[in-house]
Motif scaffolding. Structure first.
Motif, mmCIF file in Angstrom:
data_model
loop_
_atom_site.group_PDB
_atom_site.id
_atom_site.type_symbol
_atom_site.label_atom_id
_atom_site.label_comp_id
_atom_site.label_asym_id
_atom_site.label_seq_id
_atom_site.Cartn_x
_atom_site.Cartn_y
_atom_site.Cartn_z
ATOM 1 N N VAL B 37 0.831 -1.216 0.000
ATOM 2 C CA VAL B 37 0.000 0.000 0.000
ATOM 3 C C VAL B 37 0.866 1.268 0.000
ATOM 4 N N LYS B 41 1.277 5.792 -1.760
ATOM 5 C CA LYS B 41 1.417 7.029 -0.978
ATOM 6 C C LYS B 41 1.748 8.193 -1.912
ATOM 7 N N LEU B 76 -3.988 -0.394 5.161
ATOM 8 C CA LEU B 76 -3.933 1.070 5.230
ATOM 9 C C LEU B 76 -3.997 1.530 6.680
ATOM 10 N N LEU B 81 -2.595 5.214 7.228
ATOM 11 C CA LEU B 81 -2.881 5.856 5.951
ATOM 12 C C LEU B 81 -4.387 5.843 5.706
ATOM 13 N N LEU B 86 -3.493 8.795 -0.647
ATOM 14 C CA LEU B 86 -3.052 8.021 -1.810
ATOM 15 C C LEU B 86 -3.107 8.855 -3.088
ATOM 16 N N THR B 92 -11.420 0.138 -1.542
ATOM 17 C CA THR B 92 -10.880 -0.579 -0.384
ATOM 18 C C THR B 92 -11.683 -1.861 -0.148
#
Lengths: 100, 111, 112
Positions: B37, B41, B76, B81, B86, B92
């Protein structure tokens, strides 16, 4: 005084936890490459760093934090260093221990 | 994808493989789990480590016909996060949904 | 092509397949030289695609394969130009490879 260098993510590798478990007074920890994720604010690893910050100094290689887009969310108990300061750290510490 | 960018070459190699498959019009799902993941970023700046910028490369995925980017919600959360951190819009998935997704595939490549 | 020099007077370096080794050595006269070696004379239509490709590389850190190139051209220049046939006419046989070469980009890695 030992300089511990960690280059693995704490989320998928035990090097960070193993290193902290054997840390002596005044030992230093430098996070590089994927190791920088340990310093991201508010993670469980950043909290561990804050708990130890009284006895130990923590550093992060700024170039690696920038590459990964987390330079603006680093735990306040971690000091950012550039490549020159990285080299200085290895000279002021009498032992360098790299964790892979 | 389950590895962070840059520390190893896996993320880059996975993306190359994905783009090569996409060129052949394969029906693809792209899923980011674990440290993977971190590839999504935002604000990556790789000038000082002299590597290709993975954030920029991922932005080309829609031109390769890869539109659905799936992300493990739990991964995440563990990394502090949110989807706002992102660089691309994502879908998700829960742990159960991810388990189902793996069951539906004919071929799985992990990087 | 061995006598070609860049803006600083350094010789321009190519790999075995004729792609530029260093993207920053590119300029329009380097492009014309590469095109000439490939038997192409560059027109306004060629330059439009060449500069678009360099824009693609700056935006995505990537040399595109054919499919994303067509889509990108379509997004930027409209559907008339965003077609394989249009790009094939300008850069025959393998437009993504040939145009990347002339634009000074690395060979597209996912272009099989």
């Amino acid at each position: 005084m030992v300089l511990n260098i960690i280059n693995k993510s704490p989320f998928s590798h035990s090097a960070f936890s193993e290193c902290l478990a054997v840390l002596g007074d005044n030992d230093r920890v430098l996070l590089i490459e994927d190791g920088v994720y340990a310093a991201q604010a508010d993670t469980e690893y950043a909290k561990t760093i804050t708990a130890l910050a009284g006895n130990n100094q923590f550093y992060i290689l700024q170039a690696d934090a920038q590459a990964r887009g987390i330079a603006d969310r680093i735990n306040h108990d971690v000091q950012a260093v550039d490549y020159t300061q990285f080299v200085e750290l290895t000279t002021v510490c009498n032992v360098v221990h790299s964790w892979y | 994808m389950r590895h962070a960018p840059y520390g190893r070459s896996l993320a880059r190699e996975g993306l190359d493989a994905l783009m090569a498959s996409a060129v052949f019009d394969q029906d693809l799902s792209l899923l980011f789990i674990n440290d993977g993941v971190f590839q999504l970023k935002e604000s990556q700046n790789t000038e000082s480590i002299r590597q290709k910028n993975l954030e920029k490369m991922l932005a080309a995925l829609s031109l390769y016909g890869v539109n659905d980017i799936l992300v493990d919600q739990q991964a995440l959360e563990q990394r502090q996060l949110s989807v706002e951190d992102l660089s691309l819009p994502v879908i998700t998935l829960s742990a159960t949904e991810i388990a189902d997704l793996f069951q539906q595939q004919h071929v799985i490549f992990q990087f | 092509m061995s006598t070609l020099v860049d803006a600083d007077g350094n010789p321009v370096k190519f790999d075995k397949e004729g792609y530029l080794r260093h993207i920053n050595q590119w300029n329009p006269s380097v492009a014309s030289h590469i095109a000439e070696a490939e038997g192409l004379t560059l027109t306004e239509d060629h330059w439009e695609i060449i500069f678009l490709l360099r824009g693609f590389y700056t935006e995505f850190d990537l040399s595109p394969a054919m499919r994303p190139l067509v889509k990108y051209v379509s997004n930027k220049l409209g559907p008339d130009k965003g077609r394989s046939i249009y790009l094939m006419q300008l850069f025959p046989q393998s437009p993504a490879k040939l145009a990347s070469k002339i634009a000074g980009l690395p060979k597209p890695s996912n272009c099989l």
